[in-house]
Scaffold this motif. Structure first.
Motif, mmCIF file in Angstrom:
data_model
loop_
_atom_site.group_PDB
_atom_site.id
_atom_site.type_symbol
_atom_site.label_atom_id
_atom_site.label_comp_id
_atom_site.label_asym_id
_atom_site.label_seq_id
_atom_site.Cartn_x
_atom_site.Cartn_y
_atom_site.Cartn_z
ATOM 1 N N GLU A 476 0.824 -1.221 0.000
ATOM 2 C CA GLU A 476 0.000 0.000 0.000
ATOM 3 C C GLU A 476 0.853 1.264 0.000
ATOM 4 O O GLU A 476 0.339 2.357 0.200
ATOM 5 N N SER A 477 2.146 1.105 -0.221
ATOM 6 C CA SER A 477 3.005 2.283 -0.205
ATOM 7 C C SER A 477 2.802 3.108 -1.479
ATOM 8 O O SER A 477 2.606 2.546 -2.557
ATOM 9 N N PRO A 478 2.841 4.451 -1.374
ATOM 10 C CA PRO A 478 2.750 5.253 -2.600
ATOM 11 C C PRO A 478 4.088 5.341 -3.334
ATOM 12 O O PRO A 478 4.194 6.033 -4.336
ATOM 13 N N TYR A 479 5.100 4.634 -2.839
ATOM 14 C CA TYR A 479 6.410 4.624 -3.490
ATOM 15 C C TYR A 479 6.808 3.165 -3.674
ATOM 16 O O TYR A 479 7.096 2.479 -2.685
ATOM 17 N N GLN A 480 6.759 2.681 -4.925
ATOM 18 C CA GLN A 480 7.023 1.251 -5.156
ATOM 19 C C GLN A 480 7.800 1.010 -6.443
ATOM 20 O O GLN A 480 7.353 0.244 -7.301
ATOM 21 N N PRO A 481 8.949 1.637 -6.626
ATOM 22 C CA PRO A 481 9.650 1.414 -7.898
ATOM 23 C C PRO A 481 10.052 -0.038 -8.114
ATOM 24 O O PRO A 481 10.242 -0.466 -9.246
ATOM 25 N N PHE A 482 10.179 -0.808 -7.030
ATOM 26 C CA PHE A 482 10.577 -2.211 -7.168
ATOM 27 C C PHE A 482 9.397 -3.152 -6.965
ATOM 28 O O PHE A 482 9.571 -4.330 -6.670
ATOM 29 N N GLY A 483 8.170 -2.632 -7.107
ATOM 30 C CA GLY A 483 6.996 -3.460 -6.908
ATOM 31 C C GLY A 483 6.803 -3.771 -5.436
ATOM 32 O O GLY A 483 7.419 -3.141 -4.563
ATOM 33 N N ALA A 484 5.948 -4.740 -5.143
ATOM 34 C CA ALA A 484 5.693 -5.121 -3.747
ATOM 35 C C ALA A 484 5.023 -6.486 -3.741
ATOM 36 O O ALA A 484 4.587 -6.981 -4.778
ATOM 37 N N GLY A 485 4.962 -7.063 -2.531
ATOM 38 C CA GLY A 485 4.294 -8.363 -2.409
ATOM 39 C C GLY A 485 5.200 -9.493 -2.874
ATOM 40 O O GLY A 485 6.429 -9.365 -2.911
ATOM 41 N N ARG A 486 4.576 -10.618 -3.248
ATOM 42 C CA ARG A 486 5.365 -11.820 -3.552
ATOM 43 C C ARG A 486 6.235 -11.678 -4.801
ATOM 44 O O ARG A 486 7.194 -12.413 -4.982
ATOM 45 N N HIS A 487 5.872 -10.744 -5.684
ATOM 46 C CA HIS A 487 6.691 -10.569 -6.891
ATOM 47 C C HIS A 487 7.670 -9.407 -6.768
ATOM 48 O O HIS A 487 8.229 -8.954 -7.764
ATOM 49 N N ARG A 488 7.834 -8.919 -5.552
ATOM 50 C CA ARG A 488 8.750 -7.793 -5.347
ATOM 51 C C ARG A 488 10.153 -8.133 -5.871
ATOM 52 O O ARG A 488 10.599 -9.277 -5.795
ATOM 53 N N CYS A 489 10.781 -7.094 -6.396
ATOM 54 C CA CYS A 489 12.116 -7.254 -6.987
ATOM 55 C C CYS A 489 13.113 -7.763 -5.948
ATOM 56 O O CYS A 489 13.117 -7.315 -4.809
ATOM 57 N N ILE A 490 13.976 -8.682 -6.371
ATOM 58 C CA ILE A 490 15.044 -9.098 -5.457
ATOM 59 C C ILE A 490 16.363 -8.441 -5.858
ATOM 60 O O ILE A 490 17.383 -8.628 -5.205
ATOM 61 N N GLY A 491 16.321 -7.661 -6.939
ATOM 62 C CA GLY A 491 17.557 -7.030 -7.408
ATOM 63 C C GLY A 491 17.759 -5.635 -6.843
ATOM 64 O O GLY A 491 18.714 -4.949 -7.209
ATOM 65 N N GLU A 492 16.860 -5.208 -5.929
ATOM 66 C CA GLU A 492 16.874 -3.826 -5.434
ATOM 67 C C GLU A 492 18.229 -3.413 -4.851
ATOM 68 O O GLU A 492 18.801 -2.390 -5.254
#
Ligand code: HEM
Length: 544
Positions: A476-492
C-alpha cells in the motif's frame, strides 16, 4: 414466349457490363462500411446499452478490439491520470481485445500486488512474453511456489559478502571505460578545459552490461562480451517488446532471431557450467556459483538448463531497468550542477586520500551516503522503469467500496479473464501525496519527514516471507519502484549498489552539464526510456 433460358440470357446480356461493377461496388461498400458499422455498433453499445453495474466503468473507445491501445501505448501515465479523473480509481479499458482493469492509488496497488494466489496470476500475465526469452522451466514457466524458491536461490548470490567485492569491481570497470572507450577520447586527452558529450542511454547500457557481467554474471561472461554475445543479447532483447507482449508468436524474422538467440545463449551458459563442474575454469563466488548445487524443497535439484535460464532472466531483468535508471539520474544530475557538486563533495570528504587519489568505498559506506542515496531514490520516484504491473484474474475479485466508487458506496467485481494493472508510477507523482511532484528534487528525501515516511513504509512496515526471505509487504506504499508483495524485486540492493557505484566513479572523474532539457519519456519500449536528444556534455575534473 419467354423461356427461362431466354430470360436468363437477356438478363445476363443486359446485366453483363453492369453486374461485375455492381458486385465490386457492393464489395467495396461492404469493406468500407464494415469498419464504420463496427465502430457505430461499438459506440452504441457503450452509450445506449445499460452496463452491468457490478463491472467497473469502461473507458470510452471508438474502435472495437483495438480499444484504447493508442492512448495507452503513447502515454500510459497521461492515459491513467485522465481516465482516473473521469472514472475513479478502478476502471477497465480495452487493449487489443483484452480487458485491462486498472486499479489506481495505494489501495489499487494493494489489490494487484497484494492479490491472493487464488485470484491473480503473474505467470498467466507474463509467460508468453518471458518464456521464449528466458527459456523454459523458470520464472513464469513454472508454478508460483517454484519461482519463490528460485528467488531464494538467487538471494544467495546477492549476499552482503559478494556486494563488498562488487563495489571495487564496478569502480574498476567504469574507470577502464573512461580511460579506454573511444567515446571518451576527450577525457583521455587529459585537458580539463575541453568539453565533449556522450549519449546517456547508449553509454550507460554498455557500462551496465560490463558491470553486471563482471559481478553477478561471472568472469566467463565478462570475457565473452564480444560481438557474438552482444548480438545474441540484442536478438533476445528484440523479443522483449510491447509487440511481443501483445502477439507472442508472429512469423517475423525478429521472432525467429529471438528463438535462435535463446537457444544459443542457453547453450553458452550450460557450457560454462559444465566447464566449472569439470573443474576446468576459475571463477569467483558469482551468481552461477550460488545456483549450482541448489535443490527445491521437494529435493529436485536445479538442472543445468534451469540455472542457464535463471541467469538469462537476471540479465534481462537487470539490464534495462538499471541502465534506464542510471541514464535518467545522470541527465538530472547534469541539469543540476549544484547536485553534481554536492555528490562530488560527498566523495571528496569521505574517500579522497591526502595525495589526491581515491579510496574504494566499502558497501556499507556506499549505503550511507545521503546525497547519493537521495539522488537514486528521487530518480526512481520520477522515472520508475516499469510503468504497468500486470496480473491475470483467475477468479472473480470483489473490489472494496473504497476503491470502487467511494461516494456511491458501490462494490465492483473484476471478472475472471480480465487483467488487472497497477501503476506505482502514478502514485509516485500524485500531487495529493508529493509536493511539486514533477520536480526532480533529491532534497525532498532529506528535508521532509513526511516524504521520508513513504520510503520507511516501503522498506520497514509490515514484514512477510513469501518463500524468498523476509521482505516488507509494502503493497500500500505510494512509493514502489521495485513493486511489492510476492513478486517484489530481489535485485533492489544490487541495483542501488550498481547505480550508486557507477555514479560515484563518474562524478569523481567528470563534471557534467545538459545543453537541452531533460528528455521526455519514451513509452514505446517495455522499459520507460529517455527520448532523444539524450546527450550529456562533460569535461574532465582537475585533480585540485
Ligand atoms: C521484479 C523493478 C533491477 C530481478 C521486479 C518488479 C519491479 C522491478 C517493479 C516487480 C514486477 C511485478 O510485480 O510484476 C526493478 C527496478 C530495477 C530492477 C526499478 C533497477 C533499477 C533488477 C535487477 C535484478 C532484478 C538488477 C536482478 C539481479 C528481478 C526479479 C524479479 C523482479 C527476479 C521478480 C519477478 C517476480 O517475482 O515475478 N523488478 N528491478 N531486478 N526483478 Fe527487478
Amino acid at each position: 414466349t419467354v423461356t427461362v433460358e431466354t430470360l436468363l440470357a437477356t438478363t445476363w446480356e443486359a446485366a453483363e457490363p453492369y453486374v461485375p461493377k455492381s458486385l465490386y461496388g457492393q464489395a467495396l461498400a461492404l469493406i468500407a462500411g464494415f469498419p464504420l458499422l463496427a465502430i457505430l455498433l461499438n459506440v452504441a453499445r457503450q452509450v445506449l446499452l445499460p452496463r452491468d453495474p457490478k463491472l467497473p466503468p469502461e473507458v470510452f473507445h471508438l474502435i472495437p478490439v483495438f480499444g484504447s491501445a493508442a492512448s495507452y501505448g503513447n502515454d500510459p501515465i497521461g492515459f491513467f491520470e485522465s481516465s482516473r479523473r473521469k472514472y475513479g480509481d478502478c476502471f477497465t479499458f480495452v487493449l487489443l481485445g483484452r480487458k485491462m482493469t486498472v486499479c489506481m492509488g495505494p489501495r489499487g496497488s494493494n489489490l494487484v500486488l497484494g492479490g491472493k494466489l487464488s485470484q491473480v496470476s503473474a505467470e498467466e500475465a507474463y509467460t508468453h512474453l518471458t518464456t521464449p526469452v528466458f527459456g523454459e522451466g523458470v520464472v513464469y514457466d513454472c508454478p508460483n511456489h517454484m519461482l519463490m524458491e528460485q528467488k531464494r536461490f538467487v538471494k544467495f548470490g546477492l549476499s552482503q559478502e559478494n556486494f563488498e567485492a562488487y563495489v571495487g569491481m564496478i569502480d574498476e570497470e567504469v574507470t577502464n571505460f573512461l580511460n579506454k572507450d573511444t567515446r571518451f577520447a576527450t577525457f583521455q586527452e587529459n585537458d580539463p578545459s575541453k568539453w565533449d558529450s556522450f549519449h546517456a542511454f547508449r553509454t550507460l547500457s554498455e557500462i551496465t552490461i560490463l558491470t553486471a557481467s563482471r559481478t553477478l554474471q561471472g568472469k566467463e561472461v565478462r570475457s565473452s562480451l564480444d560481438k557474438t554475445f552482444s548480438q545474441r543479447y540484442l536478438d533476445l532483447d528484440g523479443g522483449f517488446t510491447p509487440i511481443n507482449f501483445m502477439f507472442p508468436n508472429l512469423p517475423l524474422p525478429s521472432y525467429r532471431r529471438r528463438d535462435r538467440a535463446q537457444k544459443a545463449m542457453s547453450d553458452f551458459y550450460v557450457d560454462i557450467l559444465r566447464k566449472r563442474q569439470a573443474g576446468k575454469s576459475e571463477h569467483d563466488h558469482d551468481m552461477m556459483a550460488s545456483l549450482m548445487g541448489q535443490s527445491y524443497k521437494d529435493g529436485t535439484p536445479l538442472s543445468e538448463r534451469d540455472i542457464a535460464h535463471i541467469l538469462i532472466a537476471l540479465l534481462m531483468a537487470g539490464q534495462h531497468t538499471s541502465s534506464a535508471t542510471s541514464s535518467w539520474m545522470l541527465l538530472h544530475v547534469a541539469e543540476n550542477p549544484d547536485v553534481g557538486e554536492a555528490l562530488y563533495q560527498e566523495q571528496v570528504e569521505k574517500f579522497r586520500n591526502a595525495d589526491g587519489s581515491w579510496r574504494t568505498m566499502t558497501y556499507d559506506e556506499l549505503r550511507k551516503l545521503p546525497v547519493l542515496d537521495s539522488v537514486i531514490r528521487e530518480t526512481l520516484r520520477l522515472h520508475p522503469p516499469i510503468h504497468s504491473i500486470i496480473r491475470k484474474v483467475i477468479s472473480d475479485i470483489p473490489v472494496p467500496p473504497t476503491l470502487s466508487a467511494p461516494s456511491e458506496d458501490k462494490t465492483y467485481l473484476i471478472p475472471k479473464g480480465h487483467f488487472v494493472m497497477a501503476s506505482p508510477a502514478v502514485s509516485q507523482v500524485d500531487p495529493l501525496i508529493w509536493a511539486e511532484p514533477l520536480k526532480w528534487n533529491p532534497a525532498r528525501w532529506a528535508e521532509s519527514a513526511a516524504q521520508t515516511h513513504y520510503s520507511t513504509y516501503y522498506e520497514a512496515g509490515e514484514k512477510v516471507d513469501f518463500g524468498f526471505g523476509v521482505v516488507s509487504k509494502g503493497t500500500e506504499s505510494p512509493y514502489q519502484p521495485f513493486g511489492a508483495g510476492r513478486h517484489r524485486c530481489i535485485g533492489e540492493q544490487f541495483a542501488y549498489l550498481q547505480i550508486g557505484a557507477i555514479l560515484a566513479t563518474l562524478v569523481r572523474n567528470i563534471e557534467m552539464k545538459l545543453t537541452h532539457p531533460v528528455p521526455e519519456h519514451n513509452y514505446h519500449t517495455m522499459i520507460t526510456l529517455p527520448k532523444d536528444p539524450c546527450d550529456i556534455a562533460y569535461r574532465r575534473r582537475t585533480k585540485a
